[in-house]
Structures are given as structure tokens and as C-alpha cells.
Design an enzyme around this catalytic site. Structure first.
Site, short mmCIF file in Angstrom:
data_model
loop_
_atom_site.label_atom_id
_atom_site.label_comp_id
_atom_site.label_asym_id
_atom_site.label_seq_id
_atom_site.Cartn_x
_atom_site.Cartn_y
_atom_site.Cartn_z
N ASP A 1 15.92 56.81 51.31
CA ASP A 1 16.07 56.06 52.56
C ASP A 1 15.58 56.56 53.88
O ASP A 1 16.19 56.24 55.06
CB ASP A 1 17.70 55.78 52.56
CG ASP A 1 18.30 56.96 52.89
OD1 ASP A 1 17.82 58.14 52.67
OD2 ASP A 1 19.70 57.05 53.12
N ASP B 1 16.65 57.92 59.38
CA ASP B 1 17.44 58.04 57.98
C ASP B 1 18.45 57.17 58.12
O ASP B 1 19.38 57.10 59.12
CB ASP B 1 18.01 59.43 57.89
CG ASP B 1 18.45 59.71 56.43
OD1 ASP B 1 17.57 60.00 55.69
OD2 ASP B 1 19.53 59.69 56.41
N LEU B 2 18.93 56.24 57.12
CA LEU B 2 19.80 55.28 56.98
C LEU B 2 21.22 55.91 56.77
O LEU B 2 21.22 57.05 56.18
CB LEU B 2 19.57 54.25 55.94
CG LEU B 2 18.25 53.63 55.87
CD1 LEU B 2 18.33 52.51 54.68
CD2 LEU B 2 18.00 52.87 57.34
#
Length: 855
Positions: free
Chosen positions: A725, A682-683
Site C-alpha cells: 500500500d 503510505d496508506l
């Protein structure tokens, strides 16, 4: 007056006119009487009419019986019990009007029938009223379960049903008598049908009365929504059937592609060799003379033997030439040839019994034959003789679905069928005189060895004989027709492109001698075509070749959209592959055009013949035309499948593809006893990128990060965009140490990735969590949940590190232990801490992008 009413299609006779007038008066009486009903009775009448209108036309046949349940009749009887004569008439009228309204597109309304039905119900309901008054003094109640029905009602219902039966039979008979003979024949069966329906209606009415007595009149209103649901369900079912029919018709389009059949002789069309009908004639006439039949019957045997299968003109080629067993529907279709043949011969007007001979030559001694199931001596003797002679000779010939049997095997087969299929006396006489018949056959030069029946069906290749006899030509034409039909049928079920192209190559091989087949498909974005399929000689050298439109013979066929035949193969290999060109003597190319859209080209290269025959090229074009639609369909299916499993933004597999890949990995791990790791990535800080630079820039960032992560994975690792994301990777055959190293490499690579914009440079971070199969979990949801927890733990770690809370990090690390995995049953609680500015260490990492708050 009768003539005037008949002019408008209401009645056909004076009898029906009387019934019509009486019925109208009955309706008028019912409407008038209904207006004087009490409000509860009137509402009950409305509910009953509504239910009758909704379900009255549905007649149900009890399985494994000929007994019919008629809801309209039950509702009419019930209305007579509860609402009296007006209720019974109006309920019947509502059901009939609803039925006629739904059938108005297929048949004109039968007003006379409506009037007759109303009149019968009126008389029946009146009989019930008289009966109930007469039986009123007879006390008694029949109790069933929790409900009860007075005995007088039961007796009165039986009286009403008896009157209904008598008047229904009477009015049906009168109307049939006044109409055509066809209706009169139908009426002879009517009393039994009416009787069975009436009995069922009696029982159903009493059960309905019992239910209303027990539950109250509110049951009628509760039945309204049920009736509406039944009606809606029926309509949905009908529409579904119509939609399915339309789908089947569309699916049959390829099946009905060009199927050429050249039929110049009935027996050859059915893949029967020379001499069959003549040998059948000798067997049949010889047996007839031994039996002492009349000359009329002998003449019928002579002509019937020649024409007994003429009706097969009405049987499709693909059924006659099918190499395996017939489906029940196909078997039924073949049976029509007896009746069709008889119908054809009836037009000739033979003075001897040829027509019954042909019509009944497939009847069986035990009554199991067709078309009418005649038994024993009811089958004309000429038909029994033809059946025996025809089968005995046919057994000794090759057919598309079986090989010929030896003479002795044919004798044993016929003997075994005596008493079931064949007349046992005729069979015995036939076999005892068989040598006499066979001697005559040989004397006439009709024996199999004397004639020679040409080639077997499966050997009818165009290159096998230059001057085949006419029987072989007809067999070949029908074999071609069946193969093309099979091709269309097989193509319609083939959605895989490689399977479709392989099938095309195989089917072409059935007719055309070649050594190499190459299929080029057009690149829609360029003036080139790619060799996507190659089979035969030099296939590996040709596969994957890129062809420019107009280059060589194949390129010319593509550009001009016209077939090319019997040209020098060197034209195709002038720019490359001179050695390959020397291996072939001739070639042909046919463009693939589907609905006027060019999609590719097929090229055939031959090394053993100097040129293709005209028949080769004709069949090549026909097969290519059929194949083009199937190839386009397979290409569209492949493109649709690709889009269904690909994320449109990043080009990575999507969540649907991820689940499919997970299933494959689980199966592989189960077979090999291995494990794999699932990573959730996950960004960090991506929201600030979107907020600062916009979603379009954010989309570019997602694509770039996806490529960065993909570069860090092995070739056989799987990466998908899971949503937003968030990415998910499946890394097979790894351990925790490898995952730690991989996670560090991905974090470093993502941190180093920058995306420039006019307003500055953007960077993001990434948090990674992992879970091992099968130790951490065995289902997709379990592994995702555990890896997701790990990812959020890493995200919190990054947040605290960026915030400078080193002391809190140490506390959390101690609480988590040395292992980086969280047990499946354990829980994790985030410790939230808002560091003061003085707590921020001097060596803390700078935020990934300039912002007041970091996600």
C-alpha cells in the site's frame, strides 16, 4: 577369422587383428593384476580411472603453437609411475572408453585403435618398470621448491616416453598402411605431433609426481571433484553453444525472407557493365601475343577472360551487391569463386589450360593471393595476365562499393601494385602497350563512351526508364535482391515500432514512386484500424485517423486480406478529406499478415503517376510480407516492455519504472542544475480494509487511491506503486513549501475518498514523507530511506493525533524542531505512549474506519 571380425567393423586387416588380440590380452592381464593390488593402491587406481574418464578426451593446444597437451597420456604415464603396468593400462582404457562413448553418435567405435593404444601403453609401462629397476642403484634426488623427485624416476620416465613414441609411430604407421591412402597421408604428419605431445606429457608427468610427493596421495582424490567440475563445465558450455546456435538460426529467419534474384549474366549480376569481359579479353590476348605465348595459352586467355568470374554464381547476391566493405567472413566467401569456377570448367574438358587460368587469376606475385597462395612464376602466366587485365578494366567502372576511377588513376594503381600483386615485368609491358590495346577496344566499339553502361546501381528506380537494356534489368533484379535482404536484416534488429515503420516507408521509396505512405494497425478489440505512421504529403492530416474495416479501398484490403492496386484514392477519403483525395491520382494497399494473422495494412498514394506498374505492386507485396513479421515482433516487444514497467493492479508504473525515472531525473537535474523531491506515500488503515472487506475490495481501494493521488499531481510529475500500500512520487523543480501544500492536498483528497460496500463505507488515510535531491541524498536508496523516515514520522503523528495524545505531539514537535526534514546522519526514536481513555480530547478526529485498533 579376420574376415569375420572385419564384418562387424572391428578391424580392416590382419595387422589390425593381431593388434586387437594383443590389446585384449593386455587388458585381461591388467584387470587380473589390478585385483591383487592393496586397498590403498586399488582406491588410487579407481580415482585415477575416474579422472581419466572425465578429462582424458580434452586435448588442449598451447596458444600460438602447434603443441598439444594430452591429459590422457599424462594420466597414463603417471599411473605407470605410481600403479605400475596394470594401472597404466586401465587408466588408458578408462579414458578411451569414455571418449568412444561420447563420440558414438558421430562415429562408430574404433576397437582396433583402442587395442593399439592399450598395447603401446603396456609396452611403455613395462619399459618404465625395467628402467626403474636398472636405475635403482643410482642415488640422487632432484629437489624443486618444497618437493623432490628421485633421479631414477626421471630417467625411467624419459625411457618410457621414448618407447611410447617409437611404438605409437609404429602402430599408427601399420594401421595407416593397412587402410586407405587418405589415412596414409595423414600418418606422415603424425610423428611430429606425437613427439610434441610426448614431450609435454613428460614434463607434466614429472610435475604431477612432484606434486603428489609433496602433498601426498590425497591429491588424487581431491582432483576428482575438480575433474567432475571440468566435465560439467564442458557440458554446460556445449549446451550453451547449441542454444546460441539455435538463437542465431531463429534470428536469421527474417534475413532469409524472400530475396528475388534474376541473374541472366554473370557480370551484370555483379553490377559490372557491358563490355567488361570483352575488353579484358582484348587486353589479355594482346599482352599474350606480345609475350609470344603458344596458341594453347592464347586460347586459354580468350576463354578465361570470358569465364574468369563464372564461379561467382556460388557467391550470394547480398555479398556481391553490398555497398560498403565486406566483413572478413564475407571476404572469405567471395574467394571461393576461383575454385568453384575451376570446378565448373573442369566438366567441360577444354584442350587448353582454361581451368588453371580461372582458378589462379587471384593469386598474387608476393604469395598473398588465393586460393592456394602461389608465389611468383609458380602462378601460371595466363592467370597472371588475366589478373592484370581484369583489375585495370574493373577500376574504370562503377561498382556497388565504389565509383569508377579515371584512366590515369587506374594506371597509377596498377603500377603501384607491380611486385606485390602483379608480375612487375608483365605490368611494365602492359602499360607500355596500353594505347595499342585501347585502340583495338575502340575499333571494336567496346569503349565506355561507345557502349554506355546504363544506369548506376543506386539509380535503378523502376520509374526511371520504360525500356531498359538487359544489363540494366539484371542490375535492377540484383539491386532489388540486395535491398530486400537488407530490409530483412535491418528489420530483424529493429525492435522499436516507430523505427520499424519508418524503415518500411524508406525501403518502399527505393522502388516505388509515391507521395504518401500510411500504415494502419488493427485494433484487436474492435473492427477498426488506427493510422500509426504517415509520411509524405498530408501526413499530418492522415496520422491518427481511425478506419473501419471495409471502409474505402484500405478498409476493403483489411477486411478481404487481399491487396488492392490502382484504385481511386477518393474511395479512401469519401467520408473525410475530399481535398486530400484530389491531390492523388492512384493508390494501392497491401494487408500486413504475419503467420496468417492480420495485423494491419499499408497504403501508398501517388500524385505524379497515373497507375502503379505490375513490378511496383509485386515488390510492394514482397516488402509488406517481410515487414509484417518485423512489425508484429516490434508490437510484441512494446507490449512486453509496457508490462515490465507497469503495475498490473493499479495500472501505475512499478518499481522498475520508478528507478528508471529516477535515473532520468538525476541526469536532467545535473544538466540543468535543478532539484526534485521524492515523496513516499503510505496508506493508514489499509490493513483494516483488507481484513474487514477482503482483498478484492482492498485492490479496488488501491486503484481508487492511486487515481486520487494522480489527480493531485502535475501532468509531468511521476507516480509509481512501490509495493503493497505504498506509493512513491517524483516531483521535479519544487521546494519544501510546495511539497507541504501538495502533501496537505493529497491527505485531504485521500481522506475524502470513500468506497462503498454492502457492509458499509470504507475510508483510509495517508502518511507522506519527502526528501530533496541533491541536498538530502544523491542516490535512490538514500532518498527512499530519508523519505521513508519522514513518512513514518508523519504516520506516528497521525496515530497520536487520532489517539488524542496532544501533549505528546507537542513534545515530539519540539524535539523534531521547526524543520520537517530529518538530517541524513541523525536518528529518530519513536516515543510509544498508550493513552488512557480519559486523555482522549473531545475534538480528536474519528477513526477512518470503525475498528478497535488503528494501524
Amino acid at each position: 577369422m579376420s574376415m569375420g571380425v572385419s564384418k562387424f567393423g572391428l578391424v580392416d586387416s590382419k595387422v589390425e587383428l593381431v593388434v586387437l588380440v594383443a590389446g585384449i590380452l593386455a587388458m585381461f592381464y591388467a584387470v587380473t593384476a589390478a585385483l591383487s593390488l592393496s586397498f590403498p593402491d586399488f582406491t588410487l587406481l579407481v580415482a585415477s580411472c575416474l579422472i581419466a574418464a572425465l578429462i582424458g578426451r580434452f586435448k588442449l593446444t598451447i596458444p600460438s603453437t602447434s603443441i598439444t597437451f594430452d591429459p590422457r597420456l599424462v594420466m597414463s604415464f603417471w599411473a605407470a609411475v605410481w600403479l605400475g603396468i596394470p594401472g597404466a593400462v586401465l587408466v588408458t582404457l578408462a579414458a578411451l572408453i569414455s571418449e568412444m562413448a561420447e563420440e558414438h553418435d558421430t562415429a562408430p567405435p574404433d576397437i582396433a585403435r583402442l587395442a593399439a593404444e592399450v598395447l603401446v601403453i603396456l609396452v611403455s609401462a613395462h619399459a618404465y618398470s625395467l628402467a626403474i629397476a636398472n636405475f635403482q642403484s643410482k642415488a640422487g634426488t632432484l629437489t624443486l621448491g618444497g618437493g623432490s623427485v628421485p633421479v631414477e624416476i626421471i630417467l625411467a620416465v624419459f625411457v618410457m616416453a621414448a618407447v611410447y613414441f617409437l611404438f605409437a609411430v609404429l602402430t599408427t604407421g601399420l594401421r595407416a598402411e593397412a587402410r586407405s591412402a587418405k589415412d596414409r597421408r595423414a600418418a606422415t604428419e603424425k610423428p611430429t605431433v606425437i613427439a610434441r605431445s610426448t614431450i609435454v606429457a613428460i614434463l607434466s608427468t614429472l610435475l604431477l609426481v612432484l606434486a603428489v610427493n609433496h602433498f601426498g596421495l590425497e591429491l588424487a582424490w581431491l582432483a576428482v571433484p575438480a575433474a567432475v567440475a571440468v566435465k560439467l563445465a564442458h557440458r554446460i558450455h556445449v549446451r550453451s553453444l547449441e542454444a546460441k546456435t539455435a538463437e542465431i538460426k531463429e534470428a536469421s529467419r527474417l534475413h532469409l525472407a524472400t530475396v528475388e534474384a534474376l541473374a541472366t549474366a554473370i557480370d551484370a549480376r555483379d553490377q559490372v557493365g557491358l563490355g567488361h569481359v570483352r575488353r579484358t579479353q582484348i587486353y589479355a590476348v594482346g599482352l599474350g601475343r606480345i609475350l609470344g605465348l603458344s596458341e594453347s595459352d592464347i586460347s586459354a586467355l580468350k576463354m578465361g577472360a570470358l569465364l574468369h568470374d563464372i564461379g561467382k554464381l556460388a557467391v550470394p547476391d547480398h555479398i556481391l551487391n553490398k555497398p560498403d566493405g565486406l566483413t572478413p567472413a564475407e571476404a572469405e566467401k567471395t574467394k571461393i569463386h576461383c575454385s568453384v569456377g575451376a570446378s565448373i570448367l573442369e566438366k567441360v574438358g577444354f584442350p587448353y589450360p582454361v581451368v588453371p587460368t580461372v582458378k589462379y587469376h587471384h593469386e598474387a606475385w608476393d604469395g598473398t593471393g588465393y586460393p592456394e597462395g602461389l608465389r611468383g612464376r609458380k602462378i601460371p602466366v595466363t592467370a597472371r595476365i588475366i589478373a592484370l587485365a581484369d583489375m585495370f578494366d574493373t577500376l574504370q567502372e562503377d561498382r556497388p562499393y565504389r565509383k569508377a576511377v579515371a584512366r590515369q588513376d587506374a594506371i597509377e594503381t596498377v603500377r603501384a601494385l607491380a611486385g606485390s600483386k602483379f608480375d612487375p615485368m608483365l605490368t611494365d609491358i602492359f602499360l607500355r602497350n596500353l594505347e595499342i590495346f585501347e585502340a583495338e577496344i575502340e575499333a571494336n566499339g567496346l569503349g565506355p563512351e561507345s557502349i554506355g553502361n546504363g544506369q548506376a546501381v543506386s539509380d535503378l528506380r523502376l520509374e526511371d526508364s520504360v525500356n531498359p537494356n538487359y544489363v540494366d534489368q539484371i542490375k535492377r533484379a540484383n539491386h532489388e535482391a540486395f535491398t530486400l535482404f537488407s530490409l530483412a536484416r535491418d528489420f530483424s534488429g529493429a525492435l522499436n515500432l516507430s523505427e520499424t515503420l519508418e524503415l518500411l516507408s524508406q525501403k518502399l521509396k527505393d522502388f516505388i514512386p509515391f507521395e504518401t505512405c500510411v500504415v494502419y494497425l488493427l485494433d484487436p478489440n474492435a473492427d477498426t484500424a488506427n493510422a500509426v505512421h504517415a509520411s509524405g504529403k498530408h501526413a499530418g492530416d492522415v496520422l491518427g485517423r481511425r478506419l473501419i474495416l471495409g471502409e474505402g479501398a484500405t478498409g476493403f484490403a483489411l477486411r478481404s486480406r487481399k491487396p488492392v492496386g490502382n484504385v481511386d484514392p477518393a474511395l479512401d477519403f469519401a467520408f473525410s478529406g475530399a481535398e486530400m483525395a484530389a491531390s492523388f491520382k492512384t493508390m494501392a494497399a497491401v494487408p500486413l499478415i504475419a503467420e496468417d494473422r492480420l495485423i494491419g495494412v499499408v497504403s501508398l498514394y501517388a500524385a505524379k503517376i497515373d497507375s502503379f506498374q505490375d513490378e511496383h505492386l509485386r515488390i510492394f507485396e514482397t516488402v509488406a510480407k517481410i515487414a509484417a513479421d518485423a512489425i508484429e515482433k516490434a508490437m510484441e516487444h512494446a507490449e512486453t516492455r509496457l508490462h515490465a514497467h507497469t503495475d498490473a493492479l493499479t495500472g501505475l508504473p512499478n518499481s522498475r519504472a520508478l528507478i528508471a525515472e529516477f535515473t532520468k531525473e538525476v541526469q536532467r537535474a545535473g544538466r540543468n542544475g535543478t532539484s526534485f523531491q521524492m515523496l513516499v506515500l503510505d496508506l493508514d488503515g489499509f490493513k483494516q480494509v483488507n481484513d474487514t472487506y477482503g482483498h478484492k475490495f482492498g485492490d479496488s481501494m488501491l486503484r481508487g487511491i492511486g487515481n486520487v493521488i494522480r489527480e493531485q499531481l502535475r501532468e509531468y510529475d511521476f507516480l509509481a506503486r512501490y509495493g503493497g500500500d505504498e506509493f512513491v512520487a517524483i516531483v521535479p523543480e519544487t521546494d519544501l513549501e510546495f511539497v507541504r501544500g501538495l502533501s496537505r492536498r493529497i491527505e485531504d483528497a485521500v481522506s475524502a475518498f470513500e468506497l462503498a460496500e454492502d457492509g458499509g463505507t470504507a475510508r483510509v488515510g495517508i502518511s507522506i514523507g519527502s526528501a530533496a535531491y541533491p541536498s538530502a541524498g544523491q542516490t535512490f536508496d538514500e532518498l527512499i530511506q530519508i523519505a521513508d523516515r519522514e513518512m513514518y514520522r508523519a504516520k506516528e503523528f497521525h496515530r497520536l493525533r487520532r489517539a488524542g495524545a496532544e501533549q505528546l505531539i507537542e513534545v515530539e514537535q519540539a524535539a523534531a524542531g521547526n524543520s520537517s526534514e530529518i538530517s541524513r546522519s541523525g536518528t529518530y526514536r519513536h516515543v510509544r505512549h498508550q493513552p488512557r481513555a480519559a486523555e482522549k480530547p473531545s475534538n480528536a478526529e474519528a477513526p477512518i474506519i470503525s475498528t478497535d485498533s488503528v494501524q
